[in-house]
Write an enzyme that holds these catalytic residues in place. Structure first.
Site, short mmCIF file in Angstrom:
data_model
loop_
_atom_site.label_atom_id
_atom_site.label_comp_id
_atom_site.label_asym_id
_atom_site.label_seq_id
_atom_site.Cartn_x
_atom_site.Cartn_y
_atom_site.Cartn_z
N ARG A 141 0.84 -1.21 0.00
CA ARG A 141 0.00 0.00 0.00
C ARG A 141 0.87 1.25 0.00
O ARG A 141 0.59 2.23 -0.71
CB ARG A 141 -0.94 -0.01 1.21
CG ARG A 141 -1.98 -1.13 1.17
CD ARG A 141 -3.05 -0.93 2.23
NE ARG A 141 -2.54 -0.99 3.60
CZ ARG A 141 -2.43 -2.08 4.33
NH1 ARG A 141 -2.77 -3.26 3.81
NH2 ARG A 141 -1.98 -2.04 5.58
N GLU A 163 -19.85 14.76 0.90
CA GLU A 163 -20.09 13.74 -0.12
C GLU A 163 -21.39 12.99 0.13
O GLU A 163 -21.42 12.00 0.87
CB GLU A 163 -18.93 12.74 -0.19
CG GLU A 163 -19.14 11.68 -1.27
CD GLU A 163 -17.99 10.69 -1.38
OE1 GLU A 163 -18.06 9.82 -2.26
OE2 GLU A 163 -17.02 10.77 -0.59
N LYS A 165 -19.15 17.03 -3.15
CA LYS A 165 -18.76 15.86 -3.94
C LYS A 165 -20.00 14.99 -4.15
O LYS A 165 -20.24 14.03 -3.41
CB LYS A 165 -17.65 15.07 -3.24
CG LYS A 165 -17.18 13.85 -4.03
CD LYS A 165 -15.99 13.15 -3.37
CE LYS A 165 -15.60 11.90 -4.15
NZ LYS A 165 -14.40 11.24 -3.61
N SER A 180 -17.01 9.33 -9.12
CA SER A 180 -17.27 8.50 -10.31
C SER A 180 -18.32 7.43 -10.02
O SER A 180 -19.06 7.04 -10.92
CB SER A 180 -15.98 7.86 -10.81
OG SER A 180 -15.26 7.21 -9.78
N GLY A 181 -18.39 6.92 -8.81
CA GLY A 181 -19.50 6.09 -8.37
C GLY A 181 -19.78 4.85 -9.19
O GLY A 181 -20.94 4.53 -9.45
N GLY A 182 -18.74 4.16 -9.63
CA GLY A 182 -18.95 2.95 -10.40
C GLY A 182 -18.84 3.14 -11.90
O GLY A 182 -18.89 2.17 -12.66
#
Length: 338
Positions: A47, A178, A220, A261-263
């Site tokens: 990471r 958001e 957002k 972007s949400g998918g």
């Protein structure tokens, strides 16, 4: 520097008409899923290397004004021993931090969810500021179904976002608010527009009640799209529905709208942002705060091998540059082939 001056400087550094936000704040569980998709174990070192590579991509600051970090990343360093928030700041990228603590079922509202993490938030923010964070992000999610979101779901989630934002501003940290309307389901774009308008109205009523200064925050939101199981919409349709709903519900005082972007896939998210910026003049900056839609090509290029670091960075820079062009309404599909 006063709290107001701190907030104003951060907004000035993040909202400049041509750059967006990189969301690199995946939780431990989420990053593990992303790594598993490319056959990489989610160790702390993997990471660290991956996120350090993202932030040190030369020229990233030309397209990215802020980066949302996971708590672990704030304390990590690059191969030279430089703290990762400082690596970002050296490229004129403002470091920020995800501060919510995950979500669970909302009692009394079957099917709706609520996010945790308000307890001790001011104290945590003080520590994050010492590590270099200048803004924060909090996400509430809204499923769409025939019965969701409920009235309680709308008001409870809006209240959480407003309380979080007020705490942030009280200590000189710019809040990213958001409210994510989830793409899951087979609802059409009209239903999605209806729910987004409900959500945004409730959020801004709550922000007003809690005295949040709209000029010193960033929104957002989701774009207005059909559900994943429904027929996809073309960018012009997404832009038209999204802009109509925003104009009905979001005050012009908000300086920037940085869409999640949400998918959406990388190309889809860029094309939709471009269509929004081509539609008509908006009172807000229309920008991006993408996670997977920026990182997916970089992850595939890296594939967990250190020698692929340069390829990872090239893939990230390409997507960042294309979204920068989309903010200007200058993106073309043919640019994907360059």
């Amino acid at each position: 520097m006063s709290v107001h001056d701190e907030l104003q400087k951060t907004i000035a550094d993040m909202v400049d008409g041509g750059r967006g936000i990189l969301a690199a704040d995946e939780s431990s569980g989420t990053i593990a899923k992303r790594f598993a998709a490319i056959g990489v174990e989610s160790t702390e070192e993997n990471r660290r290397f991956y996120r350090a590579s993202l932030l040190s991509a030369e020229g990233l600051g030309d397209y990215i004004s802020g980066v949302i970090l996971f708590e672990e990343t704030l304390g990590q360093v690059d191969d030279r021993g430089v703290p990762l928030p400082d690596v970002a700041a050296a490229q004129n990228i403002v470091p920020g931090i995800k501060v919510d603590k995950g979500k669970g079922a909302l009692p009394g509202a079957p099917g709706d969810l609520i996010t945790y993490g308000l307890d001790g938030l001011a104290e945590r923010l003080a520590g994050y500021k010492e590590q270099g964070a200048r803004f924060a992000k909090w996400r509430e999610v809204y499923p769409i179904s025939p019965g969701n979101p409920t009235r309680l779901g709308l008001t409870a989630n809006a209240e959480m976002l407003a309380r979080y934002a007020a705490v942030c501003q009280s200590v000189g940290v710019v809040p990213i608010v958001e409210p994510e309307v989830l793409m899951d389901g087979n609802h059409d774009i009209e239903r999605d527009a209806e729910v987004n308008e409900w959500v945004w109205h409730e959020v801004f009523h709550a922000l007003y009640r809690h005295g949040v200064v709209l000029e010193l925050m960033i929104l957002k939101p989701s774009m207005v799209t059909p559900g994943k199981e429904s027929t996809r919409a073309v960018p012009e349709q997404v832009a038209e529905y999204t802009m109509r709903s925003l104009r009905r519900a979001v005050p012009a005082a908000v300086p920037s709208i940085n869409f999640l972007s949400g998918g959406q896939g990388p190309e889809e998210a860029t094309a939709n942002l471009n269509a929004l910026n081509q539609l008509w003049q908006a009172p807000w900056q229309l920008s991006f705060s993408y996670g997977r839609a920026l990182q997916e090509p970089a992850l595939k290029a890296w594939a967990g091998r250190s020698e692929n670091g340069p390829a990872l960075q090239r893939a990230l820079l390409k997507r960042a540059r294309l979204n920068h062009l989309a903010m200007r309404g200058e993106y073309r599909e043919s640019l994907e082939l360059e």
